[in-house]
Enzyme design. Sequence first.
Site, PDB file in Angstrom:
ATOM      1  N   ASP A  14       0.861  -1.194   0.000  1.00  0.00           N
ATOM      2  CA  ASP A  14       0.000   0.000   0.000  1.00  0.00           C
ATOM      3  C   ASP A  14       0.890   1.234   0.000  1.00  0.00           C
ATOM      4  O   ASP A  14       2.076   1.157   0.352  1.00  0.00           O
ATOM      5  CB  ASP A  14      -0.915   0.019   1.236  1.00  0.00           C
ATOM      6  CG  ASP A  14      -1.873   1.212   1.219  1.00  0.00           C
ATOM      7  OD1 ASP A  14      -2.564   1.410   0.197  1.00  0.00           O
ATOM      8  OD2 ASP A  14      -1.917   1.973   2.199  1.00  0.00           O
ATOM      9  N   SER A  15       0.295   2.366  -0.341  1.00  0.00           N
ATOM     10  CA  SER A  15       1.041   3.624  -0.297  1.00  0.00           C
ATOM     11  C   SER A  15       1.487   3.922   1.141  1.00  0.00           C
ATOM     12  O   SER A  15       2.468   4.633   1.344  1.00  0.00           O
ATOM     13  CB  SER A  15       0.158   4.754  -0.810  1.00  0.00           C
ATOM     14  OG  SER A  15      -0.993   4.862   0.004  1.00  0.00           O
ATOM     15  N   GLY A  47      -3.027   9.317  -3.589  1.00  0.00           N
ATOM     16  CA  GLY A  47      -4.360   9.614  -4.124  1.00  0.00           C
ATOM     17  C   GLY A  47      -4.454  10.721  -5.154  1.00  0.00           C
ATOM     18  O   GLY A  47      -5.289  10.678  -6.046  1.00  0.00           O
ATOM     19  N   CYS A  77      -4.141  -1.415  -2.302  1.00  0.00           N
ATOM     20  CA  CYS A  77      -4.275   0.029  -2.472  1.00  0.00           C
ATOM     21  C   CYS A  77      -5.111   0.237  -3.730  1.00  0.00           C
ATOM     22  O   CYS A  77      -4.723  -0.229  -4.812  1.00  0.00           O
ATOM     23  CB  CYS A  77      -2.880   0.638  -2.649  1.00  0.00           C
ATOM     24  SG  CYS A  77      -2.882   2.385  -3.042  1.00  0.00           S
ATOM     25  N   ASN A  78      -6.245   0.898  -3.577  1.00  0.00           N
ATOM     26  CA  ASN A  78      -7.117   1.101  -4.740  1.00  0.00           C
ATOM     27  C   ASN A  78      -6.465   2.004  -5.771  1.00  0.00           C
ATOM     28  O   ASN A  78      -6.612   1.805  -6.967  1.00  0.00           O
ATOM     29  CB  ASN A  78      -8.433   1.721  -4.295  1.00  0.00           C
ATOM     30  CG  ASN A  78      -9.299   0.728  -3.574  1.00  0.00           C
ATOM     31  OD1 ASN A  78     -10.123   0.063  -4.170  1.00  0.00           O
ATOM     32  ND2 ASN A  78      -9.109   0.586  -2.268  1.00  0.00           N
ATOM     33  N   THR A  79      -5.740   3.010  -5.274  1.00  0.00           N
ATOM     34  CA  THR A  79      -5.130   3.970  -6.196  1.00  0.00           C
ATOM     35  C   THR A  79      -4.109   3.250  -7.083  1.00  0.00           C
ATOM     36  O   THR A  79      -4.096   3.432  -8.302  1.00  0.00           O
ATOM     37  CB  THR A  79      -4.470   5.112  -5.396  1.00  0.00           C
ATOM     38  OG1 THR A  79      -5.407   5.564  -4.414  1.00  0.00           O
ATOM     39  CG2 THR A  79      -4.086   6.258  -6.290  1.00  0.00           C
ATOM     40  N   GLU A 162      -4.484   9.714   7.956  1.00  0.00           N
ATOM     41  CA  GLU A 162      -3.028   9.561   8.151  1.00  0.00           C
ATOM     42  C   GLU A 162      -2.509  10.498   9.247  1.00  0.00           C
ATOM     43  O   GLU A 162      -1.522  10.209   9.898  1.00  0.00           O
ATOM     44  CB  GLU A 162      -2.286   9.820   6.834  1.00  0.00           C
ATOM     45  CG  GLU A 162      -2.560   8.771   5.774  1.00  0.00           C
ATOM     46  CD  GLU A 162      -1.387   7.837   5.504  1.00  0.00           C
ATOM     47  OE1 GLU A 162      -0.248   8.264   5.627  1.00  0.00           O
ATOM     48  OE2 GLU A 162      -1.640   6.659   5.155  1.00  0.00           O
ATOM     49  N   CYS A 196     -11.267   2.636  -0.864  1.00  0.00           N
ATOM     50  CA  CYS A 196      -9.941   3.029  -0.392  1.00  0.00           C
ATOM     51  C   CYS A 196      -9.687   2.259   0.898  1.00  0.00           C
ATOM     52  O   CYS A 196     -10.556   2.196   1.772  1.00  0.00           O
ATOM     53  CB  CYS A 196      -9.897   4.531  -0.117  1.00  0.00           C
ATOM     54  SG  CYS A 196      -8.364   5.058   0.669  1.00  0.00           S
ATOM     55  N   THR A 197      -8.503   1.657   0.981  1.00  0.00           N
ATOM     56  CA  THR A 197      -8.242   0.768   2.109  1.00  0.00           C
ATOM     57  C   THR A 197      -8.028   1.516   3.435  1.00  0.00           C
ATOM     58  O   THR A 197      -7.921   0.892   4.485  1.00  0.00           O
ATOM     59  CB  THR A 197      -7.030  -0.137   1.804  1.00  0.00           C
ATOM     60  OG1 THR A 197      -5.914   0.683   1.421  1.00  0.00           O
ATOM     61  CG2 THR A 197      -7.352  -1.090   0.675  1.00  0.00           C
ATOM     62  N   HIS A 198      -7.992   2.836   3.369  1.00  0.00           N
ATOM     63  CA  HIS A 198      -7.926   3.623   4.611  1.00  0.00           C
ATOM     64  C   HIS A 198      -9.317   3.768   5.270  1.00  0.00           C
ATOM     65  O   HIS A 198      -9.413   4.011   6.468  1.00  0.00           O
ATOM     66  CB  HIS A 198      -7.438   5.040   4.330  1.00  0.00           C
ATOM     67  CG  HIS A 198      -5.948   5.167   4.185  1.00  0.00           C
ATOM     68  ND1 HIS A 198      -5.256   4.598   3.154  1.00  0.00           N
ATOM     69  CD2 HIS A 198      -5.034   5.807   4.953  1.00  0.00           C
ATOM     70  CE1 HIS A 198      -3.966   4.904   3.280  1.00  0.00           C
ATOM     71  NE2 HIS A 198      -3.809   5.633   4.366  1.00  0.00           N
TER      72      HIS A 198
HETATM   73  N1  DGL Z   1      -5.176   3.370   0.730  1.00  0.00           N
HETATM   74  C1  DGL Z   1      -5.010   3.720  -0.629  1.00  0.00           C
HETATM   75  C2  DGL Z   1      -6.190   3.341  -1.471  1.00  0.00           C
HETATM   76  O1  DGL Z   1      -6.798   2.314  -1.209  1.00  0.00           O
HETATM   77  C3  DGL Z   1      -4.448   5.039  -1.039  1.00  0.00           C
HETATM   78  C4  DGL Z   1      -4.390   6.191  -0.158  1.00  0.00           C
HETATM   79  C5  DGL Z   1      -3.481   7.231  -0.738  1.00  0.00           C
HETATM   80  O2  DGL Z   1      -2.279   6.983  -0.754  1.00  0.00           O
HETATM   81  O3  DGL Z   1      -3.982   8.277  -1.175  1.00  0.00           O
HETATM   82  O4  DGL Z   1      -6.519   4.015  -2.412  1.00  0.00           O
END
Ligand code: DGL
Length: 277
Positions: A14-15, A47, A77-79, A162, A196-198
């Site tokens: 992930d990022s 993102g 990470c979706n991005t 974050e 988004c995994t956050h």
């Molecule tokens: N957690 C990540 C996602 O699923 C990206 C968050 C980011 O780095 O902006 O998109």
Amino acid sequence: MKKKSIYQPIGIFDSGFGGLTVLKEIVKELPQYDYLYLGDNARAPYGFRSFETVYDYTLECLKHLFDKGCGLVILACNTASAKALRTIQQKDLPLLFKNKRVLGVIRPTTEIIGNYTRTGNVGVLGTSGTISSNSYVVEIKRFFPKINVFQQACPMWVPLIENNEFKSQGADFFIKKNISELLNQEPSIDAIILGCTHYPLIEDKIKSYLPDRVQLLSQGKIVANGLKDYLIRHPEIEIECSKNKTLSFFTTDLTKTFDDSASLFYGESISSNHLHL
Ligand code: DGL
């Protein structure tokens, strides 16, 4: 078939911290494997970055994971899944890493979304990068051509999470704003993907601004089940994954900062190592 003894962990990338919400569910579902997590905290968030940058960063991190022995990596990470996965799968793996496999988090979610909607109108919440890539719209249409997809970028959510400000009133302002923007596009939306995994960290807050009839889909369990299925369908890859139940964590930034925040996402304390890019 006989178990191999070489260390070949499943990589989770992930990022930054978000992928830990996915790792947590994967470990619950598939505890027998070794896992190696890498968070590119030095360059997070991804993102708002361009396609080229997300692709370059993701590929660079993947090479490190391959060097450390990973044969199979999940882009949690979706991005990165939206902006880099396709090129990596179609161009880089066949050319440079024939025996490596990389999977994303978008496909397992889009494959099942049809089971959660009655109105046929679904929403997707994600980073600006994920939303502008249109990946969710394209993937959902592939599996469920009749479903209408409405998207909303939530650019403030990852920075709030974050920076550990997600419990503050400031966070409520932005969560409420983006949810209203999504529902204003189509009030009969009855299923929403947290793309988004956050976002699992603010799931309760998001729910509190949604009508009860709306189902919220968080990716952790879905991706874990998707991986389980994948390993059953690909025994030749499964046999290569080492099974000593170890977990190691790497960050491209300060390990102390990573360890201090990581437990919020993973639910347990973590001791990370530094990865020099
Ligand atoms: N957690 C990540 C996602 O699923 C990206 C968050 C980011 O780095 O902006 O998109």
